[in-house]
Design a protein around this motif. Sequence first.
Motif, PDB file in Angstrom:
ATOM      1  N   UNK A  93      -7.975   2.707   2.171  1.00 18.41           N
ATOM      2  CA  UNK A  93      -6.855   2.663   3.119  1.00 18.41           C
ATOM      3  C   UNK A  93      -6.002   1.408   2.949  1.00 18.41           C
ATOM      4  N   UNK A  94      -6.573   0.359   2.387  1.00 16.02           N
ATOM      5  CA  UNK A  94      -5.889  -0.937   2.332  1.00 16.02           C
ATOM      6  C   UNK A  94      -6.288  -1.660   1.048  1.00 16.02           C
TER       7      UNK A  94
ATOM      8  N   UNK B 105       3.241 -10.224   1.852  1.00 20.90           N
ATOM      9  CA  UNK B 105       3.422 -10.595   0.452  1.00 20.90           C
ATOM     10  C   UNK B 105       2.300 -10.079  -0.446  1.00 20.90           C
ATOM     11  N   UNK B 106       1.051 -10.152   0.005  1.00 19.17           N
ATOM     12  CA  UNK B 106      -0.077  -9.776  -0.848  1.00 19.17           C
ATOM     13  C   UNK B 106      -0.900  -8.624  -0.294  1.00 19.17           C
ATOM     14  N   UNK B 107      -0.366  -7.893   0.686  1.00 16.00           N
ATOM     15  CA  UNK B 107      -1.158  -6.854   1.336  1.00 16.00           C
ATOM     16  C   UNK B 107      -0.426  -5.517   1.377  1.00 16.00           C
ATOM     17  N   UNK B 108      -1.177  -4.461   1.069  1.00 20.18           N
ATOM     18  CA  UNK B 108      -0.642  -3.115   0.947  1.00 20.18           C
ATOM     19  C   UNK B 108      -1.540  -2.162   1.723  1.00 20.18           C
ATOM     20  N   UNK B 109      -0.919  -1.178   2.375  1.00 14.99           N
ATOM     21  CA  UNK B 109      -1.720  -0.249   3.167  1.00 14.99           C
ATOM     22  C   UNK B 109      -1.094   1.126   3.183  1.00 14.99           C
ATOM     23  N   UNK B 110      -1.952   2.137   3.306  1.00 15.49           N
ATOM     24  CA  UNK B 110      -1.446   3.449   3.629  1.00 15.49           C
ATOM     25  C   UNK B 110      -0.927   3.396   5.062  1.00 15.49           C
ATOM     26  N   UNK B 111       0.107   4.189   5.389  1.00 16.23           N
ATOM     27  CA  UNK B 111       0.717   4.103   6.727  1.00 16.23           C
ATOM     28  C   UNK B 111      -0.319   4.190   7.842  1.00 16.23           C
ATOM     29  N   UNK B 112      -0.251   3.207   8.761  1.00 14.22           N
ATOM     30  CA  UNK B 112      -1.154   3.173   9.902  1.00 14.22           C
ATOM     31  C   UNK B 112      -2.416   2.368   9.682  1.00 14.22           C
ATOM     32  N   UNK B 113      -2.613   1.836   8.470  1.00 16.61           N
ATOM     33  CA  UNK B 113      -3.835   1.103   8.168  1.00 16.61           C
ATOM     34  C   UNK B 113      -3.593  -0.377   7.861  1.00 16.61           C
TER      35      UNK B 113
ATOM     36  N   UNK C  99       3.147   1.199  -4.796  1.00 19.12           N
ATOM     37  CA  UNK C  99       4.206   1.963  -4.124  1.00 19.12           C
ATOM     38  C   UNK C  99       4.210   3.413  -4.600  1.00 19.12           C
ATOM     39  N   UNK C 100       3.978   3.623  -5.893  1.00 16.23           N
ATOM     40  CA  UNK C 100       3.951   4.982  -6.450  1.00 16.23           C
ATOM     41  C   UNK C 100       2.842   5.814  -5.828  1.00 16.23           C
ATOM     42  N   UNK C 101       1.795   5.145  -5.368  1.00 17.86           N
ATOM     43  CA  UNK C 101       0.652   5.855  -4.795  1.00 17.86           C
ATOM     44  C   UNK C 101       0.654   5.843  -3.259  1.00 17.86           C
ATOM     45  N   UNK C 102       1.789   5.503  -2.671  1.00 15.22           N
ATOM     46  CA  UNK C 102       1.946   5.636  -1.228  1.00 15.22           C
ATOM     47  C   UNK C 102       1.475   4.463  -0.391  1.00 15.22           C
ATOM     48  N   UNK C 103       1.271   3.311  -1.039  1.00 12.87           N
ATOM     49  CA  UNK C 103       0.856   2.120  -0.291  1.00 12.87           C
ATOM     50  C   UNK C 103       2.087   1.299   0.067  1.00 12.87           C
ATOM     51  N   UNK C 104       2.248   1.033   1.354  1.00 10.16           N
ATOM     52  CA  UNK C 104       3.387   0.248   1.815  1.00 10.16           C
ATOM     53  C   UNK C 104       3.030  -1.231   1.798  1.00 10.16           C
ATOM     54  N   UNK C 105       3.893  -2.006   1.212  1.00 13.52           N
ATOM     55  CA  UNK C 105       3.687  -3.444   1.203  1.00 13.52           C
ATOM     56  C   UNK C 105       4.226  -4.000   2.511  1.00 13.52           C
ATOM     57  N   UNK C 106       3.321  -4.532   3.347  1.00 16.27           N
ATOM     58  CA  UNK C 106       3.764  -5.029   4.646  1.00 16.27           C
ATOM     59  C   UNK C 106       3.694  -6.543   4.742  1.00 16.27           C
TER      60      UNK C 106
ATOM     61  N   UNK D 255       6.406 -14.133   5.637  1.00 18.96           N
ATOM     62  CA  UNK D 255       5.497 -13.472   4.706  1.00 18.96           C
ATOM     63  C   UNK D 255       5.474 -11.958   4.934  1.00 18.96           C
ATOM     64  N   UNK D 256       5.849 -11.555   6.144  1.00 19.59           N
ATOM     65  CA  UNK D 256       5.862 -10.137   6.486  1.00 19.59           C
ATOM     66  C   UNK D 256       7.136  -9.487   5.951  1.00 19.59           C
ATOM     67  N   UNK D 257       7.010  -8.261   5.452  1.00 23.32           N
ATOM     68  CA  UNK D 257       8.172  -7.572   4.900  1.00 23.32           C
ATOM     69  C   UNK D 257       9.227  -7.292   5.959  1.00 23.32           C
ATOM     70  N   UNK D 258       8.789  -7.144   7.220  1.00 23.85           N
ATOM     71  CA  UNK D 258       9.764  -6.871   8.284  1.00 23.85           C
ATOM     72  C   UNK D 258      10.559  -8.107   8.663  1.00 23.85           C
ATOM     73  N   UNK D 259      10.095  -9.277   8.227  1.00 25.50           N
ATOM     74  CA  UNK D 259      10.848 -10.509   8.409  1.00 25.50           C
ATOM     75  C   UNK D 259      10.718 -11.141   9.785  1.00 25.50           C
TER      76      UNK D 259
END
Length: 416
Positions: free
Chosen positions: A187-188, A275-283, A266-273, A355-359
């Motif tokens: 998930x993450x 700088x160094x962390x990626x998650x499937x939506x909701x995780x 990103x190609x596999x559906x992981x959102x970068x939220x 550090x957060x993508x949402x700023x």
Amino acid sequence: MNKNELELYIHIPFCVRKCAYCDFLSFVVPERDYRIYMEKLADEIRGQSACFADRRAVSIFLGGGTPSILPADLISGLFDVLRECFVIDADAEITIEANPGTLTMEKLGVYRACGINRISLGLQSADDEELKNLGRIHTYDDFLKSYERTRQAGFSNINVDLMSAIPGQDLRSWRNTLRKVLMLKPEHISAYSLIIEEGTPFFERYGRAAEKEENVSYVGNAGNAEDLENAEITTGAPAAVSTAFPPLPDEDTDREMYHLTKEILAEHGYERYEISNYARPGYECRHNIGYWTGVNYLGLGLGASSLIDGYRYHNTSDLAEYLSMDLWKAGAAARDIQKLTVEERMEEFMFLSLRMMEGVSGSEFLARFGRNLWNVYGEVLPKLKAQGLIEENPPILRLTDYGIDVSNVVLSEFLL
């Protein structure tokens, strides 16, 4: 920010073996010492909790060290004390860090019974030679067995820690690690570049030689929720490094690995939220998001750090001292208590939020500090915007892709 919310961090400082790159507060002790430490930790929890009766724990994170090294009954006892002393949200995110090779079905069953609902597995690499170079205790096969056990035990929220720019690694092997992990569909995924820290065997092998060669660079995808104040150092493979040790990837390869990570995940559906962390939506990791957005956190255990209502402090890092204290007394282990100034709080807010993508939210900045973000940083923002490092969509301010690449440099501009 809800001031009644509280995050708990529990530090378990024990490891099977210290990794060659690790500068966290962790070490090897005889197993009999685990129980002694956990008894003192329970005392501290009871002593500290009296000060937080009006708060509710929204997340709990067991970090280390290797928390999963502990016998199952010690984890069960720890949660008995935590639930006795703190109000814990019914839907609280509760994470335990685990190393492959230390998990059993018995332990995983106890974790579930305790309410742990998120496992963070430290893989680092899917290449056994690279794992050996890092000083890890496990193989990729050990990781697979641990991952499968975790799924069999019913866990539906798993993070996998990965590390790039490590000795002997190249783009091919890093791509292979990413693909192997993605086949498992965790998930993450946390993906960090190696940090060469003073006081570690890796610094003796690589850092000193790099200093002599003046071959040190700082890049922007470093850090985690427990170690954000350290700049990331990557080195090339200067001739002064002994040929007995495999070289580190050079700076260009490190940067390519960084961009490859972003593209493949990103190609596999992981959102970068972050700088160094990626998650499937909701995780997304709620505990780390709380840290980055200023939720109060209480650190319990040896060396654990806290930030409570503008006061920062950390517990003693001396194990003998910790074990000798009367920890029923609230704050007995606290050291270096510091009340942050408004300027320091604004700086930290900018460092962490960017550090957060949402700023950064200008509205949130105003609500917290009673100051207009664009007035406080009126000289800095136009310069960074002109350099293509930040972008504005009022009231939101965020780093551009280029700004993320050199985030350590950008963030230094927000020192007041």
